[in-house]
Design a protein around this motif. Structure first.
Motif, PDB file in Angstrom:
ATOM      1  N   ALA A  68       0.829  -1.213   0.000  1.00 56.48           N
ATOM      2  CA  ALA A  68       0.000   0.000   0.000  1.00 56.48           C
ATOM      3  C   ALA A  68       0.861   1.260   0.000  1.00 56.48           C
ATOM      4  CB  ALA A  68      -0.926  -0.005   1.211  1.00 56.48           C
ATOM      5  N   SER A  69       1.952   1.258   0.776  1.00 53.27           N
ATOM      6  CA  SER A  69       2.807   2.451   0.795  1.00 53.27           C
ATOM      7  C   SER A  69       3.509   2.636  -0.549  1.00 53.27           C
ATOM      8  CB  SER A  69       3.824   2.371   1.929  1.00 53.27           C
ATOM      9  OG  SER A  69       4.733   1.318   1.704  1.00 53.27           O
ATOM     10  N   GLY A  70       3.873   1.542  -1.221  1.00 58.71           N
ATOM     11  CA  GLY A  70       4.463   1.662  -2.556  1.00 58.71           C
ATOM     12  C   GLY A  70       3.498   2.259  -3.552  1.00 58.71           C
ATOM     13  N   VAL A  71       2.229   1.857  -3.467  1.00 51.48           N
ATOM     14  CA  VAL A  71       1.217   2.405  -4.373  1.00 51.48           C
ATOM     15  C   VAL A  71       1.007   3.889  -4.096  1.00 51.48           C
ATOM     16  CG1 VAL A  71      -1.236   2.326  -4.955  1.00 51.48           C
ATOM     17  CG2 VAL A  71       0.069   0.212  -4.791  1.00 51.48           C
ATOM     18  N   VAL A  72       0.951   4.274  -2.812  1.00 51.01           N
ATOM     19  CA  VAL A  72       0.751   5.680  -2.451  1.00 51.01           C
ATOM     20  C   VAL A  72       1.936   6.529  -2.920  1.00 51.01           C
ATOM     21  CG1 VAL A  72       0.626   7.265  -0.488  1.00 51.01           C
ATOM     22  CG2 VAL A  72      -0.817   5.241  -0.546  1.00 51.01           C
ATOM     23  N   VAL A  73       3.158   6.031  -2.727  1.00 53.57           N
ATOM     24  CA  VAL A  73       4.340   6.770  -3.180  1.00 53.57           C
ATOM     25  C   VAL A  73       4.319   6.904  -4.701  1.00 53.57           C
ATOM     26  CG1 VAL A  73       6.847   6.592  -3.434  1.00 53.57           C
ATOM     27  CG2 VAL A  73       5.807   6.254  -1.214  1.00 53.57           C
ATOM     28  N   ARG A  74       3.943   5.848  -5.375  1.00 55.01           N
ATOM     29  CA  ARG A  74       3.893   5.875  -6.850  1.00 55.01           C
ATOM     30  C   ARG A  74       2.896   6.909  -7.355  1.00 55.01           C
ATOM     31  NH1 ARG A  74       4.960   5.444 -11.751  1.00 55.01           N
ATOM     32  NH2 ARG A  74       3.964   4.053 -13.211  1.00 55.01           N
ATOM     33  N   ARG A  75       1.741   6.993  -6.721  1.00 53.70           N
ATOM     34  CA  ARG A  75       0.690   7.915  -7.194  1.00 53.70           C
ATOM     35  C   ARG A  75       0.977   9.366  -6.828  1.00 53.70           C
ATOM     36  NH1 ARG A  75      -4.960   6.788  -7.711  1.00 53.70           N
ATOM     37  NH2 ARG A  75      -4.921   5.237  -9.322  1.00 53.70           N
ATOM     38  N   ASN A  76       1.620   9.617  -5.690  1.00 57.84           N
ATOM     39  CA  ASN A  76       1.775  10.990  -5.199  1.00 57.84           C
ATOM     40  C   ASN A  76       3.116  11.625  -5.554  1.00 57.84           C
ATOM     41  OD1 ASN A  76      -0.770  10.830  -4.093  1.00 57.84           O
ATOM     42  ND2 ASN A  76      -0.024  10.198  -2.085  1.00 57.84           N
ATOM     43  N   SER A  77       4.011  10.898  -6.196  1.00 62.37           N
ATOM     44  CA  SER A  77       5.337  11.437  -6.503  1.00 62.37           C
ATOM     45  C   SER A  77       5.343  12.071  -7.882  1.00 62.37           C
ATOM     46  CB  SER A  77       6.383  10.328  -6.440  1.00 62.37           C
ATOM     47  OG  SER A  77       6.441   9.794  -5.152  1.00 62.37           O
ATOM     48  N   GLN A  79       8.583  13.011  -9.301  1.00 60.68           N
ATOM     49  CA  GLN A  79       9.834  12.631  -9.943  1.00 60.68           C
ATOM     50  C   GLN A  79       9.781  11.158 -10.361  1.00 60.68           C
ATOM     51  OE1 GLN A  79      13.063  13.644  -7.372  1.00 60.68           O
ATOM     52  NE2 GLN A  79      12.706  15.837  -7.542  1.00 60.68           N
ATOM     53  N   ARG A  80      10.393  10.878 -11.476  1.00 62.09           N
ATOM     54  CA  ARG A  80      10.326   9.538 -12.062  1.00 62.09           C
ATOM     55  C   ARG A  80      10.969   8.480 -11.157  1.00 62.09           C
ATOM     56  NH1 ARG A  80       7.595   6.545 -15.801  1.00 62.09           N
ATOM     57  NH2 ARG A  80       8.889   4.763 -16.248  1.00 62.09           N
ATOM     58  N   TRP A  81      12.119   8.791 -10.535  1.00 59.74           N
ATOM     59  CA  TRP A  81      12.793   7.795  -9.712  1.00 59.74           C
ATOM     60  C   TRP A  81      11.964   7.445  -8.483  1.00 59.74           C
ATOM     61  CZ3 TRP A  81      14.242   8.448  -4.688  1.00 59.74           C
ATOM     62  CH2 TRP A  81      14.287   9.748  -4.196  1.00 59.74           C
ATOM     63  N   GLN A  82      11.197   8.410  -7.954  1.00 61.82           N
ATOM     64  CA  GLN A  82      10.333   8.116  -6.816  1.00 61.82           C
ATOM     65  C   GLN A  82       9.162   7.227  -7.237  1.00 61.82           C
ATOM     66  OE1 GLN A  82       9.357  12.070  -5.531  1.00 61.82           O
ATOM     67  NE2 GLN A  82      11.064  12.161  -4.083  1.00 61.82           N
ATOM     68  N   GLN A  83       8.634   7.468  -8.425  1.00 69.01           N
ATOM     69  CA  GLN A  83       7.571   6.613  -8.936  1.00 69.01           C
ATOM     70  C   GLN A  83       8.084   5.189  -9.165  1.00 69.01           C
ATOM     71  OE1 GLN A  83       6.121   8.518 -12.457  1.00 69.01           O
ATOM     72  NE2 GLN A  83       5.103  10.175 -11.325  1.00 69.01           N
ATOM     73  N   ASP A  84       9.289   5.077  -9.703  1.00 70.30           N
ATOM     74  CA  ASP A  84       9.875   3.752  -9.927  1.00 70.30           C
ATOM     75  C   ASP A  84      10.140   3.033  -8.604  1.00 70.30           C
ATOM     76  OD1 ASP A  84       9.779   4.238 -12.621  1.00 70.30           O
ATOM     77  OD2 ASP A  84      11.909   4.763 -12.800  1.00 70.30           O
ATOM     78  N   ALA A  85      10.620   3.762  -7.615  1.00 73.96           N
ATOM     79  CA  ALA A  85      10.872   3.154  -6.301  1.00 73.96           C
ATOM     80  C   ALA A  85       9.565   2.671  -5.663  1.00 73.96           C
ATOM     81  CB  ALA A  85      11.580   4.155  -5.379  1.00 73.96           C
ATOM     82  N   PHE A  91       5.597  -3.969  -5.970  1.00 75.29           N
ATOM     83  CA  PHE A  91       5.735  -5.256  -6.645  1.00 75.29           C
ATOM     84  C   PHE A  91       6.435  -6.274  -5.747  1.00 75.29           C
ATOM     85  CE2 PHE A  91       8.179  -8.220  -9.249  1.00 75.29           C
ATOM     86  CZ  PHE A  91       7.145  -8.832  -9.933  1.00 75.29           C
ATOM     87  N   ALA A  92       7.520  -5.857  -5.074  1.00 81.95           N
ATOM     88  CA  ALA A  92       8.246  -6.791  -4.204  1.00 81.95           C
ATOM     89  C   ALA A  92       7.370  -7.261  -3.043  1.00 81.95           C
ATOM     90  CB  ALA A  92       9.517  -6.114  -3.676  1.00 81.95           C
TER      91      ALA A  92
END
Length: 130
Positions: A68-77, A79-85, A91-92
């Motif tokens: 859930a935190s990965g999805v939130v970071v992906r949607r709210n970032s 910068q591209r590297w933050q979205q990738d992270a 996924f992991a």
């Protein structure tokens, strides 16, 4: 006849900004740091309690929280590297949860794989994917 002026109460005196002082950036940073500390202790306590019930419950809660935190970071970032992270963390965590479910009971693992297929199908068929 004279009107009587109301007397200021003690509560009014405590909310007066001249008495307390201005809340500067240091106060805000301190408040946020203390809030994050309380949040981490709360999450750690919750995961510990779930882990005491059964190790699968604690690990599943941790992996679901990471996803859930990965999805939130992906949607709210922005910068591209933050979205990738964020995408990599999500996924992991989902892969870890799926592996755990396969270890625990094979039909639950296949249910997780099917849920991923359903989510991908819904995302691709909606307008938000474009």
């Amino acid at each position: 006849m004279t009107t009587q002026q109301p007397q200021p109460s003690i509560v009014d005196d405590l909310t007066d900004p001249d008495i307390i002082g201005p809340a500067g950036p240091d106060a805000k940073i301190g408040r946020e740091a203390f809030g994050l500390l309380l949040l981490s202790f709360g999450v750690l306590g919750g995961l510990g309690a779930l882990g005491a019930l059964h190790w699968v419950a604690g690990l599943s809660a941790a992996l679901i929280g990471l996803c859930a935190s990965g999805v939130v970071v992906r949607r709210n970032s922005k910068q591209r590297w933050q979205q990738d992270a964020g995408a990599m963390v999500a996924f992991a965590a989902y892969a870890g949860q799926t592996a755990l479910l396969f270890y625990l009971l094979q039909p639950l693992g296949w249910l997780a794989v099917s849920a991923l297929g359903i989510a991908a199908g819904l995302w691709l068929s909606s307008d938000e994917g474009a």
